[in-house]
Structures are given as C-alpha cells and as structure tokens.
Design a protein around this motif. Sequence first.
Motif, PDB file in Angstrom:
ATOM      1  N   ALA A  51       0.812  -1.557   0.054  1.00  0.00           N
ATOM      2  CA  ALA A  51      -0.169  -0.439   0.271  1.00  0.00           C
ATOM      3  C   ALA A  51       0.639   1.363   0.096  1.00  0.00           C
ATOM      4  O   ALA A  51       1.670   1.327   1.351  1.00  0.00           O
ATOM      5  CB  ALA A  51      -0.726   0.245   0.990  1.00  0.00           C
ATOM      6  N   CYS A  52       0.751   1.769  -1.166  1.00  0.00           N
ATOM      7  CA  CYS A  52       1.504   3.486  -1.266  1.00  0.00           C
ATOM      8  C   CYS A  52       1.161   4.343  -0.011  1.00  0.00           C
ATOM      9  O   CYS A  52      -0.039   4.209   0.382  1.00  0.00           O
ATOM     10  CB  CYS A  52       1.429   3.914  -2.279  1.00  0.00           C
ATOM     11  N   PRO A  53       2.376   4.899   0.439  1.00  0.00           N
ATOM     12  CA  PRO A  53       1.896   5.860   1.593  1.00  0.00           C
ATOM     13  C   PRO A  53       1.004   6.876   1.282  1.00  0.00           C
ATOM     14  O   PRO A  53       0.313   7.748   2.179  1.00  0.00           O
ATOM     15  CB  PRO A  53       3.045   6.470   2.052  1.00  0.00           C
ATOM     16  N   HIS A  54       0.797   7.356  -0.379  1.00  0.00           N
ATOM     17  CA  HIS A  54       0.021   8.621  -0.598  1.00  0.00           C
ATOM     18  C   HIS A  54      -1.792   7.576  -0.378  1.00  0.00           C
ATOM     19  O   HIS A  54      -1.931   8.863   0.088  1.00  0.00           O
ATOM     20  CB  HIS A  54       0.060   8.343  -2.036  1.00  0.00           C
ATOM     21  N   LYS A  55      -2.185   7.514  -1.513  1.00  0.00           N
ATOM     22  CA  LYS A  55      -3.672   6.768  -0.869  1.00  0.00           C
ATOM     23  C   LYS A  55      -3.540   5.034  -1.335  1.00  0.00           C
ATOM     24  O   LYS A  55      -5.183   4.791  -2.175  1.00  0.00           O
ATOM     25  CB  LYS A  55      -4.526   7.582  -2.307  1.00  0.00           C
ATOM     26  N   GLY A  56      -2.368   4.736  -0.843  1.00  0.00           N
ATOM     27  CA  GLY A  56      -2.470   3.286  -0.960  1.00  0.00           C
ATOM     28  C   GLY A  56      -2.398   2.428  -1.934  1.00  0.00           C
ATOM     29  O   GLY A  56      -3.066   0.875  -2.221  1.00  0.00           O
ATOM     30  N   GLY A  57      -1.819   3.208  -3.192  1.00  0.00           N
ATOM     31  CA  GLY A  57      -1.903   2.270  -4.214  1.00  0.00           C
ATOM     32  C   GLY A  57      -0.913   0.376  -4.403  1.00  0.00           C
ATOM     33  O   GLY A  57      -0.234   0.584  -3.087  1.00  0.00           O
ATOM     34  N   PRO A  58      -1.117   0.269  -5.186  1.00  0.00           N
ATOM     35  CA  PRO A  58      -0.806  -1.250  -4.852  1.00  0.00           C
ATOM     36  C   PRO A  58       1.156  -1.590  -5.181  1.00  0.00           C
ATOM     37  O   PRO A  58       0.933  -1.620  -6.467  1.00  0.00           O
ATOM     38  CB  PRO A  58      -2.035  -2.270  -5.420  1.00  0.00           C
ATOM     39  N   ALA A  70       7.739   2.631  -8.745  1.00  0.00           N
ATOM     40  CA  ALA A  70       7.020   3.987  -9.051  1.00  0.00           C
ATOM     41  C   ALA A  70       5.439   3.325  -9.149  1.00  0.00           C
ATOM     42  O   ALA A  70       4.902   2.296  -9.150  1.00  0.00           O
ATOM     43  CB  ALA A  70       7.375   4.389 -10.390  1.00  0.00           C
ATOM     44  N   CYS A  71       5.217   4.174  -7.510  1.00  0.00           N
ATOM     45  CA  CYS A  71       3.624   3.442  -7.376  1.00  0.00           C
ATOM     46  C   CYS A  71       2.616   3.786  -8.616  1.00  0.00           C
ATOM     47  O   CYS A  71       2.769   4.551  -9.523  1.00  0.00           O
ATOM     48  CB  CYS A  71       3.142   4.515  -6.561  1.00  0.00           C
ATOM     49  N   PRO A  72       2.267   2.618  -9.346  1.00  0.00           N
ATOM     50  CA  PRO A  72       1.307   2.703 -10.337  1.00  0.00           C
ATOM     51  C   PRO A  72      -0.102   3.876 -10.213  1.00  0.00           C
ATOM     52  O   PRO A  72      -0.216   3.804 -10.977  1.00  0.00           O
ATOM     53  CB  PRO A  72       0.439   0.937 -10.206  1.00  0.00           C
ATOM     54  N   LEU A  73      -0.701   3.927  -9.756  1.00  0.00           N
ATOM     55  CA  LEU A  73      -1.492   5.543  -9.633  1.00  0.00           C
ATOM     56  C   LEU A  73      -0.790   7.240 -10.013  1.00  0.00           C
ATOM     57  O   LEU A  73      -1.751   7.336 -10.415  1.00  0.00           O
ATOM     58  CB  LEU A  73      -2.297   5.015  -7.908  1.00  0.00           C
ATOM     59  N   HIS A  74      -0.029   6.998  -9.194  1.00  0.00           N
ATOM     60  CA  HIS A  74       0.583   8.856  -9.358  1.00  0.00           C
ATOM     61  C   HIS A  74       1.541   8.807  -9.423  1.00  0.00           C
ATOM     62  O   HIS A  74       2.306   9.595  -9.146  1.00  0.00           O
ATOM     63  CB  HIS A  74      -0.231   9.776  -8.148  1.00  0.00           C
ATOM     64  N   ASN A  75       2.138   7.714  -9.645  1.00  0.00           N
ATOM     65  CA  ASN A  75       3.682   7.806  -9.629  1.00  0.00           C
ATOM     66  C   ASN A  75       4.590   8.325  -8.627  1.00  0.00           C
ATOM     67  O   ASN A  75       6.029   8.490  -8.806  1.00  0.00           O
ATOM     68  CB  ASN A  75       4.194   8.659 -10.932  1.00  0.00           C
ATOM     69  N   TRP A  76       4.448   8.108  -7.012  1.00  0.00           N
ATOM     70  CA  TRP A  76       5.729   8.614  -6.346  1.00  0.00           C
ATOM     71  C   TRP A  76       5.962   7.252  -6.689  1.00  0.00           C
ATOM     72  O   TRP A  76       6.369   6.136  -7.014  1.00  0.00           O
ATOM     73  CB  TRP A  76       4.730   8.643  -5.140  1.00  0.00           C
ATOM     74  N   SER A  77       8.075   7.836  -5.837  1.00  0.00           N
ATOM     75  CA  SER A  77       8.489   7.116  -6.275  1.00  0.00           C
ATOM     76  C   SER A  77       9.061   6.448  -4.919  1.00  0.00           C
ATOM     77  O   SER A  77       9.311   7.373  -3.473  1.00  0.00           O
ATOM     78  CB  SER A  77       9.983   7.676  -7.059  1.00  0.00           C
TER      79      SER A  77
HETATM   80  S1  FES Z   1      -1.159   6.337  -3.909  1.00  0.00           S
HETATM   81 FE1  FES Z   1       0.769   6.010  -4.324  1.00  0.00          FE
HETATM   82  S2  FES Z   1       1.471   7.732  -5.681  1.00  0.00           S
HETATM   83 FE2  FES Z   1      -0.907   8.296  -5.072  1.00  0.00          FE
END
Ligand code: FES
Length: 112
Positions: A51-58, A70-77
């Motif tokens: 779960a990504c620390p941003h919005k939980g992306g896989p 790189a998170c698949p949702l908003h590309n945070w590294s």
């Molecule tokens: S949920 Fe991962 S970058 Fe937004």
Amino acid sequence: MNAHVKEETIWIDVGAVTDVPLRGARRVPTPRGAVAVFRTGDGRVFALKDACPHKGGPLSQGIVHGHAVACPLHNWSIDLATGEPLGADRGKGCSPTVPLRIEDGRILLGQV
Ligand code: FES
C-alpha cells in the motif's frame, strides 16, 4: 512469577526467490494484509506492505527501478529499503517494511 514474555518472530515461507521476476514484484496475501515482495535488477529482495503511503496504491503493480518502485497510481517513487517516498514527496508517510530473510533460495517473511 516471571512476567517477562519474549516475543518471537514467526517466519513464513512465501516461495522461491526466482518466483519473483527480476525488476518485478509479487503480491503475497497474509492475515495482516497484502505484502509486496520485490526483486531488483541486482538480485536483492525487499518486502513492504502493499500500500503506497500516498493513497494506498498497490506497490506490487509498480515499476521497479534501482532500489525503488514507482507507484502505479500517481507515480510516487518509494524506497524499497525504507518504504519512504523519495524526491519531492520525501517525508510524506511510509509503507511499513516487512521483515524478510532468504534461506536456501526461499523467501521467508517475518511476523512478530
Ligand atoms: S497512491 Fe501511490 S502515488 Fe498516489
């Protein structure tokens, strides 16, 4: 009476290192939530809560580059060693790391 209770880590075999593609990831469901197990191009293995620390992306569906994903949702590294965002998003949360060890080519995840 001795009230001291020693907590022991329980190690669970989740598969062979070679089951995780190089520069890829595998999602491992556990009773405490899904874990993303990554293998980097240099053969190192890391485990983070999936779960990504941003919005939980896989994170297990992200692109592995170096020792980051790189998170698949908003590309945070996300740094695979710490679970923390890199670059401009540094300091904005963390995906918990999961204890991991390799034994005879098998991946063991720790549960305390
Ligand atoms: S949920 Fe991962 S970058 Fe937004």
